[in-house]
Design a protein around this motif. Structure first.
Motif, PDB file in Angstrom:
ATOM      1  N   SER A   1       0.749  -1.239  -0.172  1.00  0.00           N
ATOM      2  CA  SER A   1       0.226  -0.148  -0.503  1.00  0.00           C
ATOM      3  C   SER A   1       0.311   0.747  -0.171  1.00  0.00           C
ATOM      4  CB  SER A   1      -1.145   0.461   1.538  1.00  0.00           C
ATOM      5  OG  SER A   1      -1.653  -1.000   0.918  1.00  0.00           O
ATOM      6  N   CYS A   2       1.990   1.228   0.598  1.00  0.00           N
ATOM      7  CA  CYS A   2       2.790   2.615   0.507  1.00  0.00           C
ATOM      8  C   CYS A   2       3.693   2.590  -0.742  1.00  0.00           C
ATOM      9  CB  CYS A   2       3.822   2.131   1.600  1.00  0.00           C
ATOM     10  SG  CYS A   2       5.356   3.866   2.014  1.00  0.00           S
ATOM     11  N   THR A   3       2.878   4.222  -0.650  1.00  0.00           N
ATOM     12  CA  THR A   3       3.467   4.877  -2.039  1.00  0.00           C
ATOM     13  C   THR A   3       4.581   6.256  -1.921  1.00  0.00           C
ATOM     14  OG1 THR A   3       1.763   6.886  -1.912  1.00  0.00           O
ATOM     15  CG2 THR A   3       1.239   5.082  -2.849  1.00  0.00           C
ATOM     16  N   GLY A   4       4.729   6.195  -0.274  1.00  0.00           N
ATOM     17  CA  GLY A   4       5.964   6.434   0.047  1.00  0.00           C
ATOM     18  C   GLY A   4       5.584   8.217  -0.365  1.00  0.00           C
ATOM     19  N   CYS A   5       4.610   8.855  -0.253  1.00  0.00           N
ATOM     20  CA  CYS A   5       3.669   9.816  -0.554  1.00  0.00           C
ATOM     21  C   CYS A   5       4.765  11.128   0.791  1.00  0.00           C
ATOM     22  CB  CYS A   5       2.480  10.404  -0.048  1.00  0.00           C
ATOM     23  SG  CYS A   5       2.072   9.483   1.177  1.00  0.00           S
ATOM     24  N   SER A   6       5.280   9.723   1.791  1.00  0.00           N
ATOM     25  CA  SER A   6       5.933  10.905   2.824  1.00  0.00           C
ATOM     26  C   SER A   6       4.978  11.946   3.033  1.00  0.00           C
ATOM     27  CB  SER A   6       7.202  11.317   1.980  1.00  0.00           C
ATOM     28  OG  SER A   6       8.037  10.921   1.634  1.00  0.00           O
TER      29      SER A   6
ATOM     30  N   ARG B   1      11.269   7.052   8.618  1.00  0.00           N
ATOM     31  CA  ARG B   1      12.306   6.995   7.203  1.00  0.00           C
ATOM     32  C   ARG B   1      11.390   6.501   6.032  1.00  0.00           C
ATOM     33  NH1 ARG B   1      16.241   4.127   9.647  1.00  0.00           N
ATOM     34  NH2 ARG B   1      17.215   2.306   8.590  1.00  0.00           N
ATOM     35  N   ILE B   2      11.422   6.666   4.576  1.00  0.00           N
ATOM     36  CA  ILE B   2      10.850   5.688   3.860  1.00  0.00           C
ATOM     37  C   ILE B   2      11.944   5.230   3.214  1.00  0.00           C
ATOM     38  CG2 ILE B   2       9.534   5.297   1.601  1.00  0.00           C
ATOM     39  CD1 ILE B   2       7.945   5.772   4.044  1.00  0.00           C
ATOM     40  N   ASP B   3      12.462   4.267   3.247  1.00  0.00           N
ATOM     41  CA  ASP B   3      14.240   3.233   2.398  1.00  0.00           C
ATOM     42  C   ASP B   3      12.933   2.598   1.756  1.00  0.00           C
ATOM     43  OD1 ASP B   3      15.674   3.694   4.561  1.00  0.00           O
ATOM     44  OD2 ASP B   3      15.278   1.941   5.231  1.00  0.00           O
TER      45      ASP B   3
ATOM     46  N   ALA C   1      -1.390   2.503   4.446  1.00  0.00           N
ATOM     47  CA  ALA C   1      -0.453   1.306   5.051  1.00  0.00           C
ATOM     48  C   ALA C   1       0.321   1.183   6.190  1.00  0.00           C
ATOM     49  CB  ALA C   1       0.606   1.991   3.814  1.00  0.00           C
ATOM     50  N   ILE C   2      -0.021   2.257   7.072  1.00  0.00           N
ATOM     51  CA  ILE C   2       0.318   1.697   8.595  1.00  0.00           C
ATOM     52  C   ILE C   2      -1.304   2.053   9.625  1.00  0.00           C
ATOM     53  CG2 ILE C   2       0.803   2.915  10.206  1.00  0.00           C
ATOM     54  CD1 ILE C   2       1.895   4.635   9.144  1.00  0.00           C
ATOM     55  N   VAL C   3      -1.391   0.461  10.347  1.00  0.00           N
ATOM     56  CA  VAL C   3      -2.122   0.884  11.089  1.00  0.00           C
ATOM     57  C   VAL C   3      -1.685  -0.352  13.019  1.00  0.00           C
ATOM     58  CG1 VAL C   3      -4.316  -1.457  12.089  1.00  0.00           C
ATOM     59  CG2 VAL C   3      -3.495  -0.637   9.852  1.00  0.00           C
TER      60      VAL C   3
ATOM     61  N   GLN D   1      10.046   1.276   2.548  1.00  0.00           N
ATOM     62  CA  GLN D   1       9.377   0.669   3.804  1.00  0.00           C
ATOM     63  C   GLN D   1       9.513   2.002   4.150  1.00  0.00           C
ATOM     64  OE1 GLN D   1      12.950  -2.252   5.516  1.00  0.00           O
ATOM     65  NE2 GLN D   1      11.123  -3.112   6.151  1.00  0.00           N
ATOM     66  N   PRO D   2       8.260   2.029   4.969  1.00  0.00           N
ATOM     67  CA  PRO D   2       8.510   2.765   6.116  1.00  0.00           C
ATOM     68  C   PRO D   2       9.275   2.275   7.025  1.00  0.00           C
ATOM     69  CG  PRO D   2       6.489   2.686   5.534  1.00  0.00           C
ATOM     70  CD  PRO D   2       7.623   1.243   4.920  1.00  0.00           C
ATOM     71  N   MET D   3      10.156   3.021   7.804  1.00  0.00           N
ATOM     72  CA  MET D   3      11.303   2.625   8.902  1.00  0.00           C
ATOM     73  C   MET D   3      11.151   3.173   9.662  1.00  0.00           C
ATOM     74  SD  MET D   3      12.874  -0.076  10.100  1.00  0.00           S
ATOM     75  CE  MET D   3      13.197  -1.237   8.904  1.00  0.00           C
TER      76      MET D   3
END
Ligand code: SF4
Length: 1024
Positions: free
Chosen positions: A785-790, A820-822, A964-966, A837-839
């Motif tokens: 789901s993560c698009t990296g939109c930040s 951070r979004i790796d 993307a985050i739950v 990957q959100p880290m």
């Protein structure tokens, strides 16, 4: 550890790489944390050149006043309680207000503390953004408290009172009957539009990031100049011809929400939408696609036409207009294999009525490409289904460069006596060759409405200080059937007004009236009209109260089917003939594609340090723009990351550093607009370079072409380390993410995951374990789901008072962001696939950081939180060294302190009083928003129950448009997170270390045939 349990034959796993160097030479180590972070002990502010002036420059509104800090010795200050407590304010308790953003059109919820807004999120009830918000939207709160904003109006360059400028402008307007114009961005306020029209102003709207190719295309294809509502929520197959709809094109948050919803593999669902992208530069949408094809910008139209020809063939439509275009005929020119074009055409036909084609050609043939996309949507019956151009079309983009051209001509012929400019900075946005600046200077009465003494303000006779949208009343109608109220949550900090307030006041003719009250009255008039349409039988006052509480109403059912318009087929001939003349430039020449970045957009928020320091989701670069160059071109030219080059066109030249961007065609280079501002902003002035003048060679009048051919580029000899965060905090090449394909997933939902242990077994441990009896907090993050939109990064920084540190510190790996979004690539550097990957802190049950802290400053809670006790931390950094995920951040300086004295008003007002401010020498990291956890627990306890999913949402979770985050309680089997961690797609990063992270990632699933993963760089099953 537990090597005996390792599976003997490991399945194949995608080989990921982070940089071009790593792809070309996997054995070469990435510079590590010790190599780059230097020795902070002896670094003083002066030695670092980080004196108070620079501190203000880099921190801007992200810095904070020392008197609020808990860990620095403070002077004694007396506080005075409310004498009469306002009824709605309970000290320590936040209030929430619904509002709307007049720029994006999205619904907002503003959190205020003791009368000051401190956090903004999307309104879940708003039908467009449904709770999500972009990174720029999240950062708006810091724009409000920017001390560099204009504080009062100016006349003739000197400070003035509103009475003075009111009189001057009213006199000018009186003398300009029929020759008074208004130039703005797209206006979505029905009230403002009505007042403008009642005043008889000629209104021209231009979007800073031009979208009128879509409007013109709709006009030519269907005879209606609308920006359609694109229904990603109904599209099972999406073809994007250069439209970065997840990042910078159109209503991105709305599209991201809908797109992610169709993609989510939750529960027993085993279907997802498919996204295929053809694009000239790597974008967020390209990164998030199932198949991405890199295309030369000059070939975008040809690719579109060849797909159209193949679709026409498949559905049996005669395609005379398309003669000469086919998968095979175009392949040599475009370099796209014929079978790919045929496959895309077949897929489009297969998803007839459930597919969607969106397009963007940034060059001269933008309208032609729109017509091709419209043709495909009509031919495939998507028109009226996934494209709604009739019932709820969008008002977010209404700009017209043709109208701007008319305005410029009117100025040149003396037909404009007074021009009011608002919400647009034309002197910065448009090239010198378009002579916009010259024209503006020729207007007898140029009145500029803005927040800064900027490029256009420098030309204006009268400069009006603009209020922030959080300070004034207004309304917003982003789609025909949606109406929301913009309500103020704080009194204007300075002597500022909104455009509506001024116009309402000037048109009232009452010198003594209050502008804010006039504006409120006008908004109420519009609201009464909407009450007539969407009142639902309620009395006005009840309806109005509900509107203020909920923030939005809709006048009709938004799920109904729109009507399909008929396509004007003859327009295809024009598109086809436009594609027949292709100019890719000479062999030694380069083609530049200009785009906007997710962080800075058109540059209007350039004074926001949070956005300047936000790593670009594609390159991970911060603080300035760069020239993106494909790895093959860079090798041929002998350029490396950080080498400065001079870029020259016939119209202009700039010098900036190179960044090797995988996925770019040879001799195609990319650059971001929105940088190189010249204004009074201490954060954003002169950061990066402006490409505006490169757009001057457009053949489209004032509509800038963002594809520039015939460039010469040469090395200058200067070089610097890029402030790019991708290789900071690296994980030493360990396997940390997994991906798979939909087909493989259907066969085996666990596919892609490489376990170090046999089924049902885990690593041996020296820990006896801890039984979590009460709450057990955990998180699940879906990599699909993560698009990296930040947006999550900015939300986290605002919520947790995370400071920005400036370019020099980022170059030393010292950025402070807790999340951070790796970005990982796989496959060839010319055509990579991307996994994000959100880290963040993993809140490991066996936390390696805790065991090495000599002063027990980092400990575990009985609810599973890895906690930091800031005033115990002595800054040894052992914890950070021992963290396998590299998520801990060290305050090398007093980032949250005062440097040489308290910071100026109103920066301190932006801070969240629920979160401690950290001082120099202290380690910090994600807390899972512990302040929100405590607030949620307290609320549930007061109601005598356990918390549920709605009680606690972390800031990153709230911001994420793609859900993307739950976050939630793992001890509650009914919680969404508890169900998600049981998903067969779930894995723990670096499980072999037995840290037992509390974050479960769900594998990235791509909807494409499995073979591509082999071609795209599968390893040989080797694992360590
Ligand atoms: S997790 Fe963050 S970067 Fe990824 S989609 Fe959500 S908000 Fe955007």
């Amino acid at each position: 550890m537990a090597r005996d349990n390792e599976t003997k034959a490991m399945p194949e796993k995608t080989k990921f790489w982070m940089t071009v160097d790593q792809a070309e030479n996997p054995a070469q180590p990435i510079p590590g944390e010790f190599e780059l972070s230097g020795s902070p002990i002896r670094e003083g502010y002066e030695k670092e050149g980080l004196d108070r002036r620079d501190f203000m420059k880099v921190m801007g509104a992200s810095a904070m006043m020392a008197s609020l800090a808990g860990c620095t010795k403070q002077p004694v200050q007396k506080i005075v309680p409310y004498v009469t407590n306002p009824e709605e304010i309970i000290p320590g308790q936040p209030n929430f207000y619904a509002s709307a953003d007049p720029i994006s059109g999205y619904g907002l919820i503003l959190k205020t503390r003791e009368g000051r807004p401190i956090k903004v999120d999307g309104n879940v009830d708003h039908p467009l953004n449904r709770g999500g918000l972009s990174a720029r939207g999240q950062a708006m709160i810091h724009d409000l408290y920017d001390p560099d904003r204009l504080r009062a109006p100016k006349s003739g360059g000197s400070d003035a009172t509103w009475e003075q400028v009111d009189a001057e402008v009213m006199k000018a307007l009186d003398a300009s009957k029929g020759s008074a114009w208004l130039l703005t961005g797209s206006v979505m306020s029905p009230t403002l539009k009505r007042v403008v029209s009642e005043m008889g102003l000629r209104h021209v709207m231009v979007d800073a990031c031009p979208m009128d190719d879509v409007l013109e295309g709709q006009q030519q294809s269907y005879g209606t100049r609308v920006f359609p509502r694109y229904r990603f929520d109904k599209a099972d197959y999406v073809l994007s011809l250069g439209a970065d709809f997840l990042g910078t094109w159109g209503s991105t948050v709305e599209y991201t929400q809908a797109f992610a919803e169709k993609r989510r593999l939750e529960g027993n669902k085993a279907t997802m939408n498919k996204l295929v992208v053809f694009e000239p530069v790597m974008t967020i949408t390209g990164q998030g696609s199932d198949r991405r094809f890199s295309v030369h910008p000059a070939d975008m139209l040809t690719v579109g036409l060849s797909i159209a020809a193949e679709v026409a063939k498949l559905v049996g439509r005669s395609s005379d207009e398309l003669s000469g275009f086919s998968a095979a005929a175009s392949s040599q020119q475009t370099g796209i294999a014929p079978e790919i074009v045929v496959e895309v055409a077949r897929d489009l036909v297969k998803h007839r009525g459930r597919g969607l084609v969106v397009a963007k050609d940034r060059g001269d043939r933008g309208i032609a490409l729109q017509n091709v996309a419209n043709f495909l949507n009509s031919l495939l019956d998507n028109e009226g289904e996934t494209v709604d151009g009739t019932s709820s079309s969008s008002m977010q983009f209404q700009g017209s460069h043709q109208e701007l051209e008319k305005l410029m001509n009117a100025i040149r012929t003396g037909g404009v006596k007074t021009l009011i400019v608002s919400g647009l900075n034309p002197a910065y946005l448009f090239a010198d060759s378009m002579k916009v600046k010259e024209a503006l200077q020729a207007v007898p009465n140029l009145v500029y409405f803005g927040s800064y003494q900027d490029e256009t303000a420098a030309l204006a006779k009268i400069v009006l200080a603009e209020s922030h949208p959080f300070e004034t009343w207004g309304d917003v109608s982003p789609q025909r059937d949606v109406y929301s109220i913009q309500q103020p949550t704080i009194r204007p900090l300075w002597q500022t007004r909104s455009l509506l307030e001024c116009l309402a006041h000037w048109s009232s003719g009452k010198k003594d009236s209050k502008a804010s009250e006039e504006a409120y009255g006008e908004v109420m008039k519009t609201a009464r009209e909407w009450h007539g349409r969407a009142g639902g039988g309620k009395g006005f006052q009840d309806w109005w109260d509900d509107l203020l509480m909920g923030g939005v109403v809709s006048s009709g059912s938004r799920d109904g089917k729109a009507s399909a318009r008929s396509f004007h087929g003859e327009i295809l001939r024009t598109a086809a003939s436009a594609a027949r003349s292709v100019n890719k430039g000479g062999e030694a020449e380069f083609t530049l594609v200009l785009t906007t970045s997710v962080a800075l957009g058109d540059g209007s928020q350039a004074n926001n340090a949070l956005l300047q320091e936000l790593p670009d989701p594609v390159s991970k670069n911060t603080w300035g723009n760069y020239l993106g160059v494909g790895p093959a071109t860079a090798k041929k030219m002998g350029w490396n990351d950080g080498d400065y080059v001079k870029v020259e066109s016939s119209a202009s030249q700039v010098e900036l550093p190179v960044y090797r961007q995988p996925g770019l065609r040879e001799n195609v280079v990319s650059g971001h607009l929105g940088y190189g501002r010249k204004f009074n902003g201490r954060v954003g002035n002169d950061v990066g370079v402006s490409f505006a003048n490169f757009t001057g060679n457009s053949t489209m009048g004032t509509r800038p072409s963002h594809v520039i051919t015939g460039l010469r580029i040469s090395k200058t000899g200067k070089s610097e380390r890029l402030p790019a965060s991708q290789t900071h905090h690296t994980l030493e090449g360990r396997d940390i993410i997994f991906d798979t394909t939909l087909e493989e997933y259907r066969e085996n939902p666990k596919s892609g995951i490489v376990s170090h242990f046999k089924e049902g077994q885990g690593p041996a441990s020296i820990w006896s374990g801890f039984k979590y009896e009460g709450y057990k907090w955990g998180m699940a993050i879906d990599l699909s789901s993560c698009t990296g939109c930040s947006a999550c990064i900015v939300a986290c920084s605002v919520e947790n008072n995370v400071p920005s540190v400036g370019k020099a510190q980022v170059q030393k790996n010292r950025e402070m962001q807790w999340l951070r979004i790796d970005r990982y690539y796989s496959g060839e550097t010319s055509d990579p696939e991307t996994t994000l990957q959100p880290m963040l802190c993993q809140h490991c049950e066996n936390a390696p950081c805790e065991t090495v802290c000599p002063v027990v400053a980092t400990v575990h809670s009985d609810e599973g939180l890895n906690q930091m006790i800031y005033n115990r931390c002595v800054g040894t950094k052992y914890c950070s060294n021992n963290c396998p995920y590299k998520v801990r951040r060290f305050n090398w300086f007093n980032n949250n302190g005062d440097m040489n004295g308290p910071l100026e008003h109103p920066i301190p007002l932006s801070k969240n009083p629920e979160v401690t401010l950290r001082s120099r020498g202290v380690m910090e990291k994600c807390t899972f928003c512990v302040q929100r956890i405590e607030a949620g627990k307290s609320q549930a306890k007061s109601q005598g129950r356990r918390v549920n999913d709605d009680d606690i949402r972390t800031a990153c979770q709230d911001a994420c448009a793609s859900d993307a985050i739950v976050f939630g309680d793992l001890n509650n089997p009914e919680s969404r997170v508890a169900k998600l961690v049981q998903s067969p797609r779930g894995f723990a990063s670096l499980e072999e270390l037995n840290a037992r992270p509390r974050i479960t990632y769900l594998t990235k699933v791509r909807n494409r045939a499995p073979e591509k993963s082999t071609a795209g760089g599968h390893g040989g099953g080797e694992h360590h």
